[in-house]
Design a protein around this motif. Structure first.
Motif, short mmCIF file in Angstrom:
data_model
loop_
_atom_site.label_atom_id
_atom_site.label_comp_id
_atom_site.label_asym_id
_atom_site.label_seq_id
_atom_site.Cartn_x
_atom_site.Cartn_y
_atom_site.Cartn_z
N THR A 94 0.83 -1.22 0.00
CA THR A 94 0.00 0.00 0.00
C THR A 94 0.85 1.26 0.00
OG1 THR A 94 -1.81 -1.13 1.15
CG2 THR A 94 -1.76 1.28 1.27
N PHE A 95 1.87 1.29 0.87
CA PHE A 95 2.70 2.49 0.93
C PHE A 95 3.56 2.65 -0.32
CE2 PHE A 95 1.39 3.08 5.27
CZ PHE A 95 1.49 4.45 5.43
N ALA A 96 3.86 1.57 -1.01
CA ALA A 96 4.55 1.70 -2.30
C ALA A 96 3.65 2.41 -3.30
CB ALA A 96 4.95 0.32 -2.82
N THR A 101 2.85 8.20 -5.85
CA THR A 101 2.15 9.44 -6.20
C THR A 101 2.96 10.68 -5.84
OG1 THR A 101 1.03 9.68 -4.05
CG2 THR A 101 -0.03 8.27 -5.71
N GLY A 102 3.98 10.51 -4.95
CA GLY A 102 4.79 11.65 -4.51
C GLY A 102 4.16 12.42 -3.37
N LYS A 258 -3.94 17.35 -5.33
CA LYS A 258 -4.12 15.90 -5.44
C LYS A 258 -3.38 15.19 -4.31
CE LYS A 258 -3.93 13.99 -9.52
NZ LYS A 258 -3.40 13.44 -10.79
N HIS A 259 -2.17 15.69 -3.99
CA HIS A 259 -1.41 15.12 -2.87
C HIS A 259 -2.20 15.26 -1.57
CE1 HIS A 259 2.60 15.82 -5.18
NE2 HIS A 259 2.03 14.68 -5.52
N LYS A 260 -2.75 16.43 -1.35
CA LYS A 260 -3.51 16.68 -0.12
C LYS A 260 -4.72 15.76 -0.04
CE LYS A 260 -2.09 21.54 0.09
NZ LYS A 260 -2.54 22.95 -0.04
N LEU A 261 -5.39 15.55 -1.16
CA LEU A 261 -6.57 14.70 -1.18
C LEU A 261 -6.19 13.25 -0.86
CD1 LEU A 261 -9.60 14.53 -1.67
CD2 LEU A 261 -9.13 14.18 -4.12
N ILE A 262 -5.08 12.79 -1.41
CA ILE A 262 -4.62 11.42 -1.16
C ILE A 262 -4.30 11.24 0.32
CG2 ILE A 262 -2.70 9.80 -1.55
CD1 ILE A 262 -2.62 10.84 -4.45
N LEU A 263 -3.54 12.18 0.90
CA LEU A 263 -3.16 12.06 2.32
C LEU A 263 -4.37 12.19 3.23
CD1 LEU A 263 0.22 14.00 2.45
CD2 LEU A 263 -0.18 11.55 2.26
N LEU A 264 -5.33 13.05 2.85
CA LEU A 264 -6.56 13.18 3.63
C LEU A 264 -7.32 11.85 3.63
CD1 LEU A 264 -8.64 14.89 5.19
CD2 LEU A 264 -9.64 15.53 2.98
N PHE A 265 -7.38 11.23 2.45
CA PHE A 265 -8.06 9.93 2.33
C PHE A 265 -7.37 8.87 3.19
CE2 PHE A 265 -8.11 5.81 -0.01
CZ PHE A 265 -9.43 5.47 0.24
N GLY A 297 -8.25 3.13 -3.36
CA GLY A 297 -8.66 4.53 -3.37
C GLY A 297 -7.57 5.46 -3.86
N THR A 298 -6.32 5.20 -3.45
CA THR A 298 -5.19 6.02 -3.90
C THR A 298 -5.04 5.93 -5.41
OG1 THR A 298 -4.02 5.73 -1.80
CG2 THR A 298 -2.70 6.39 -3.71
N GLY A 299 -5.16 4.72 -5.94
CA GLY A 299 -5.06 4.53 -7.39
C GLY A 299 -6.12 5.31 -8.14
N ILE A 300 -7.34 5.32 -7.58
CA ILE A 300 -8.44 6.04 -8.24
C ILE A 300 -8.21 7.55 -8.18
CG2 ILE A 300 -10.90 6.59 -8.07
CD1 ILE A 300 -11.33 3.71 -7.07
N ILE A 301 -7.83 8.07 -7.01
CA ILE A 301 -7.61 9.52 -6.85
C ILE A 301 -6.46 9.99 -7.75
CG2 ILE A 301 -6.92 11.34 -5.25
CD1 ILE A 301 -8.26 9.69 -3.01
N ALA A 302 -5.38 9.18 -7.81
CA ALA A 302 -4.22 9.55 -8.61
C ALA A 302 -4.38 9.22 -10.09
CB ALA A 302 -2.97 8.85 -8.08
N LYS A 303 -5.54 8.63 -10.44
CA LYS A 303 -5.83 8.25 -11.83
C LYS A 303 -4.77 7.31 -12.40
CE LYS A 303 -8.43 12.49 -12.70
NZ LYS A 303 -8.57 13.73 -13.51
#
Length: 471
Positions: A94-96, A101-102, A258-265, A297-303
């Motif tokens: 997961t963390f990989a 995404t950076g 996008k980074h903020k949204l990923i970390l919030l999620f 979810g990360t994959g979806i947000i980061a497209k």
């Protein structure tokens, strides 16, 4: 010349691999099943827990470990700890995905740049947050999830993997080890000892502050040592075995929406798990499920494409196989002792050895004796239900306040969990950080000495003041 040749070609002594050390300990345990007398305590159900009946130890038929049994226990250890093993692999994967995404690197760099030349403030802030989480007992297992963040923080500060694990694991466990409210340790122990729940808060809070300050000071000392001279790192030249790439401070990584949204999620999902663990007694299996959701979810947000997500996930999981499997081997050692019917014998001998002591020395003897037991049984609640029915009557006999007996169990169990190879959570944290257990122990020895000195001082004070339920 001929006489010097063998000396020249002589190989230098190399530290045995962690697997070799574990197998050696397991072999000693197996041999002990042939020589130590077998015995067991009677146990009874009290509500939802099983407790040991004091003075009920009796001999039973032994079951020495055979050659086939020895290797079967390795397999059974892997099976029994499969939940933790797969959790480690899933968190690594997961963390990989998240790292690709950076988002983590960008957020860490922003924090580092904002605290430029004052990195200790960032470490203190993170440590305080985790210590508070540890006090509730909510992140006793969930601390595993934060280790990758500690590693990335350590890379950004140009430290090493040991520092990354320590910033997260040790600060969280100081809160957990000295907590006045953890339902998994102190509350179980107080209930068995017949003490009011949440009693002794004032003295426990003082312990927490003192132990946390000492722990943080040691971590900051090590950080300063490595930062001033990287050759002083206990990790050697390979400071980050799980990828030694450094996060350059000179590169300004843009912290995007996008980074903020990923970390919030990610943050919301981890909080969701903590709430579930507290309210609905969610297990580590639930944590694994949450991290699988985070990957998707990360994959979806980061497209990301599904294939890319799978590739990154598998790469992250692959890096943690070595550290994950050792968790099962550690469990196999306990299985040898349990099935050989000598684990209760060891507990009984500890109890007998502590009987002659009284007062202050009795409390310290309880602390040291339970430390030895905690080397084998890393479960805080499991330790409580085995040892507290023994320590409670011992405390009454030696005129040691029961509150002190609870604390002797709590501190010894918690601190030993920070180094014992029987702790699946510790081995999971080290596996994710890429820190060999032997190097972690070398790092921990000075801190363990400090913890034990402080613990003995607090236990002595507790006896002297007649520490009771009211303070």
């Amino acid at each position: 010349m001929d006489e010097q040749l063998p000396r020249k070609n002589r190989k230098k002594f190399a530290m045995p691999d962690a697997y070799i050390i574990m197998l050696f300990i397991m072999l000693l345990a197996a041999l002990a099943t042939y020589f130590l007398p077998s015995g067991a305590f009677d146990r009874v159900e009290q509500g939802d827990i099983t407790v040991v009946v004091p003075d009920s130890f009796h001999t039973v038929a032994g079951d020495p470990t055979g050659i086939l049994d020895f290797f079967l226990f390795i397999q059974n250890g892997m099976v029994e700890t499969a939940g933790i093993i797969f959790l480690v692999l899933i968190i690594g994967g997961t963390f990989a995905v998240i790292e690709s995404t950076g988002a983590i690197n960008a957020s860490i760099m922003k924090a580092v740049n904002k605290t430029k030349n004052r990195e200790h403030l960032l470490v203190i802030f993170v440590g305080v947050l985790l210590a508070v989480g540890g006090l509730t007992g909510a992140i006793s297992n969930a601390v595993i999830a934060f280790i990758p963040i500690g590693i990335i923080l350590a890379k950004a500060l140009d430290l090493d993997a040991i520092a990354g694990v320590a910033i997260i694991k040790l600060t969280a466990y100081v809160g957990f080890n000295t907590s006045f409210m953890s339902p998994f340790t102190v509350l179980i122990a107080q209930d068995i000892a017949g003490l009011p729940l949440y009693s002794g808060i004032i003295f426990r809070c003082i312990m927490t502050v003192v132990v946390f300050a000492g722990t943080l000071a040691y971590i900051l000392w090590y950080i300063k040592r490595v930062k001033n001279d990287p050759s002083k790192s206990l990790m050697g030249e390979n400071r980050f075995p799980k990828g030694d790439e450094k996060v350059s401070k000179d590169v300004q990584l843009e912290f995007t929406g996008k980074h903020k949204l990923i970390l919030l999620f990610v943050g919301l999902m981890i909080v969701f798990y903590i709430v579930g663990a507290l309210q609905f007694s969610w297990s580590l299996n639930h944590m694994a499920a949450i991290f699988l959701i985070i990957s998707v979810g990360t994959g979806i947000i980061a497209k990301m494409s599904p294939n890319f997500v799978v590739k990154e996930f598998m790469g992250g999981a692959r890096n943690l196989v070595y550290g994950a499997l050792i968790i099962g081997l550690a469990r196999a050692i306990v299985l040898v002792l349990q099935n050989g019917m000598i684990l209760d014998t060891i507990v009984h001998w500890l109890a007998v050895a502590m009987e002659p002591f009284s007062s202050v020395f009795g409390a310290i003897a309880m602390f040291i004796g339970n430390s030895l037991f905690a080397l084998l049984v890393s479960s805080g609640s499991g330790n409580a239900v085995v040892m507290m029915p023994i320590l409670t009557p011992l405390a009454d006999i030696m005129e040691v306040p029961r509150q002190v007996a609870v604390t002797a169990y709590q501190l010894s169990d918690g601190f030993m969990n920070s180094i014992t190879p029987a702790s699946g959570v510790l081995l999971a944290c080290l596996a994710i950080g890429g820190v060999p257990w032997t190097k972690w122990v070398k790092f921990m020895i000075p801190l363990i000495v400090l913890w034990y000195v402080l613990s003995m001082i607090f236990l002595a004070i507790g006896v002297i003041i007649g520490w009771g339920p009211n303070y």
